[in-house]
Enzyme design. Structure first.
Site, mmCIF file in Angstrom:
data_model
loop_
_atom_site.group_PDB
_atom_site.id
_atom_site.type_symbol
_atom_site.label_atom_id
_atom_site.label_comp_id
_atom_site.label_asym_id
_atom_site.label_seq_id
_atom_site.Cartn_x
_atom_site.Cartn_y
_atom_site.Cartn_z
ATOM 1 N N GLY A 41 16.740 -16.761 -22.782
ATOM 2 C CA GLY A 41 18.113 -16.477 -23.184
ATOM 3 C C GLY A 41 18.789 -15.279 -22.562
ATOM 4 N N GLY A 101 19.100 -14.506 -19.188
ATOM 5 C CA GLY A 101 19.476 -14.618 -17.774
ATOM 6 C C GLY A 101 20.967 -14.434 -17.534
ATOM 7 N N CYS A 117 22.746 -17.725 -17.934
ATOM 8 C CA CYS A 117 22.128 -18.511 -18.995
ATOM 9 C C CYS A 117 23.041 -18.474 -20.229
ATOM 10 C CB CYS A 117 20.797 -17.862 -19.318
ATOM 11 S SG CYS A 117 20.071 -18.381 -20.846
HETATM 12 P P1 5GP Z 1 18.667 -13.360 -13.961
HETATM 13 O O1 5GP Z 1 17.703 -12.582 -13.131
HETATM 14 O O2 5GP Z 1 19.731 -14.010 -13.123
HETATM 15 O O3 5GP Z 1 19.216 -12.583 -15.098
HETATM 16 O O4 5GP Z 1 17.824 -14.537 -14.646
HETATM 17 C C1 5GP Z 1 17.117 -15.480 -13.884
HETATM 18 C C2 5GP Z 1 16.422 -16.451 -14.804
HETATM 19 O O5 5GP Z 1 17.352 -17.134 -15.654
HETATM 20 C C3 5GP Z 1 15.702 -17.591 -14.108
HETATM 21 O O6 5GP Z 1 14.503 -17.201 -13.510
HETATM 22 C C4 5GP Z 1 15.526 -18.586 -15.236
HETATM 23 O O7 5GP Z 1 14.414 -18.288 -16.038
HETATM 24 C C5 5GP Z 1 16.777 -18.373 -16.053
HETATM 25 N N1 5GP Z 1 17.769 -19.439 -15.794
HETATM 26 C C6 5GP Z 1 18.197 -19.902 -14.602
HETATM 27 N N2 5GP Z 1 19.137 -20.864 -14.767
HETATM 28 C C7 5GP Z 1 19.285 -21.027 -16.095
HETATM 29 C C8 5GP Z 1 20.082 -21.895 -16.890
HETATM 30 O O8 5GP Z 1 20.892 -22.690 -16.419
HETATM 31 N N3 5GP Z 1 19.929 -21.777 -18.238
HETATM 32 C C9 5GP Z 1 19.053 -20.898 -18.790
HETATM 33 N N4 5GP Z 1 18.936 -20.880 -20.109
HETATM 34 N N5 5GP Z 1 18.305 -20.052 -18.072
HETATM 35 C C10 5GP Z 1 18.411 -20.121 -16.732
#
Ligand code: 5GP
Length: 348
Positions: free
Chosen positions: A182, A184, A187
């Site tokens: 949750g 990301g 996300c």
């Molecule tokens: P960030 O580094 O961009 O904050 O988070 C990356 C992570 O967000 C990814 O490795 C994956 O676990 C998660 N993530 C990627 N795409 C999605 C999505 O469409 N929905 C959700 N719930 N998580 C995502």
């Protein structure tokens, strides 16, 4: 219904307290880690940073840039590359810096078996089993199956956010458990489903569980600046995975758009409508979209971002007197804060 009474923490809730140090310069610090993976027995030696298996981030070009950088950062490849492209990539020496992402459906599993067979000795050694909700029994069964059939692969599996499920995944065959639900950058799970767990506490609790079983954890998502990476390691993360921090570069393999004289590109969650449309059929229709699409500024070569990231980790180690990244957790004291940054000139 039950309410857990203790406060759970996110990255902005804490800062790392400086400690007396005999290090005279950042260059005295070694920010690589050495691990022997619990199940595969393979060794890892490098900076434990992983680019996420997302469109625009987990690309072949990113893997090549990390290889050229030489610090041992790795890339979890997006699972959507076709078999022939993957085979070509691995034949050309693509293994050391990559995790092959295996999807959960039959087609992805068959592709994985095929790629392995074709590659023989050059087959991927590290794989990433990735699902939004690592709590479903099917996922645990799938992990067991892959562990049985591929005893010498290093497996990273997730995502979960609690100690007992971290233990379950390690005992079921994971060398590394991926932590995070949750938080990301693209996300929307917290908005759509109201589900999540503050990332810093998740790392602390899951790392404790994993290390007790000689497993490792990878903090996945929620990093907004290099300081957050240092906090993740300070909390006990062995690896840190990032999507947004690596998005927007030349290595994204994405089309640039021009808007108001500025170059931009699209970045989106792998469960967003954009991703669903692009990789049609991957996400079942009954599932609510839990990812968003954003337009972000083009940031040039990832090389400069890498310097910023590596410099930040080095600096954190220097402030607490950790000669090696390995010592950072032991030397970290977090202080709870109600305000983290001075935002008079904006918050970046
Ligand atoms: P960030 O580094 O961009 O904050 O988070 C990356 C992570 O967000 C990814 O490795 C994956 O676990 C998660 N993530 C990627 N795409 C999605 C999505 O469409 N929905 C959700 N719930 N998580 C995502």
């Amino acid at each position: 219904m039950r309410i857990e009474q203790d406060y759970k923490l996110d990255f902005p809730d804490v800062l790392i307290r400086p400690k007396r140090s005999t290090l005279s310069s950042r260059s005295d610090v070694n920010i690589t880690r050495e691990f022997t993976f619990r199940w595969s027995g393979h060794r890892f030696n490098g900076v434990p940073v992983i680019a996420a298996n997302m469109d625009g981030v987990g690309t072949f070009m990113m893997a090549r840039a990390f290889e050229a950088d030489g610090n041992g950062l790795t890339v979890a490849l997006v699972k959507h590359y076709p078999a022939d492209k993957l085979i070509e990539f691995y034949r050309n020496g693509g293994d050391a810096n990559t995790w092959y992402t295996v999807g959960l459906n039959e087609e992805d599993y068959e592709k994985f078996k095929y790629v392995n067979k074709q590659l023989g000795d050059l087959a991927p050694k590290k794989i990433c089993l990735d699902v939004a909700n690592g709590y479903i029994q099917y996922f645990v069964d799938y992990l067991r199956k892959i562990r049985d059939q591929f005893p010498d692969k290093t497996i990273m599996a997730g995502n979960v956010v609690t100690g007992e499920m971290t233990e379950e995944l390690i005992l079921s065959g994971a060398d590394v458990v991926k932590i995070g639900v949750g938080q990301g950058s693209v996300c929307t799970t917290r908005k759509v489903a109201g589900v999540g767990y503050p990332q810093l506490s998740a790392i602390i609790e899951c790392a404790d569980a994993a290390h007790g079983l000689e497993g490792l954890v990878c903090s996945d998502g929620g990093i907004t600046c290099p300081g957050d990476i240092a906090k993740a390691y300070g909390a006990g993360a062995d690896f840190v995975m990032m999507g947004g921090m690596f998005a927007g570069h030349d290595q994204s393999e994405a089309e640039l758009i021009e808007e108001d004289g500025e170059k931009k590109l699209f970045f989106y969650g792998m469960a967003s409508d954009t991703a669903m449309k692009k990789h049609k059929g991957d996400v079942a229709e009954y599932r609510a979209s839990e990812g968003k699409t954003v337009k972000i500024p083009y940031r040039g070569d990832v090389k400069d971002t890498l310097q910023e990231i590596l410099g930040g980790i080095r600096s954190a180690c220097t402030y607490v007197g950790a000669r090696r990244l390995k010592e950072l957790t032991k030397r970290t004291t977090f202080v709870l804060v109600s305000r983290q940054l001075n935002t008079i000139f904006g918050d970046d």
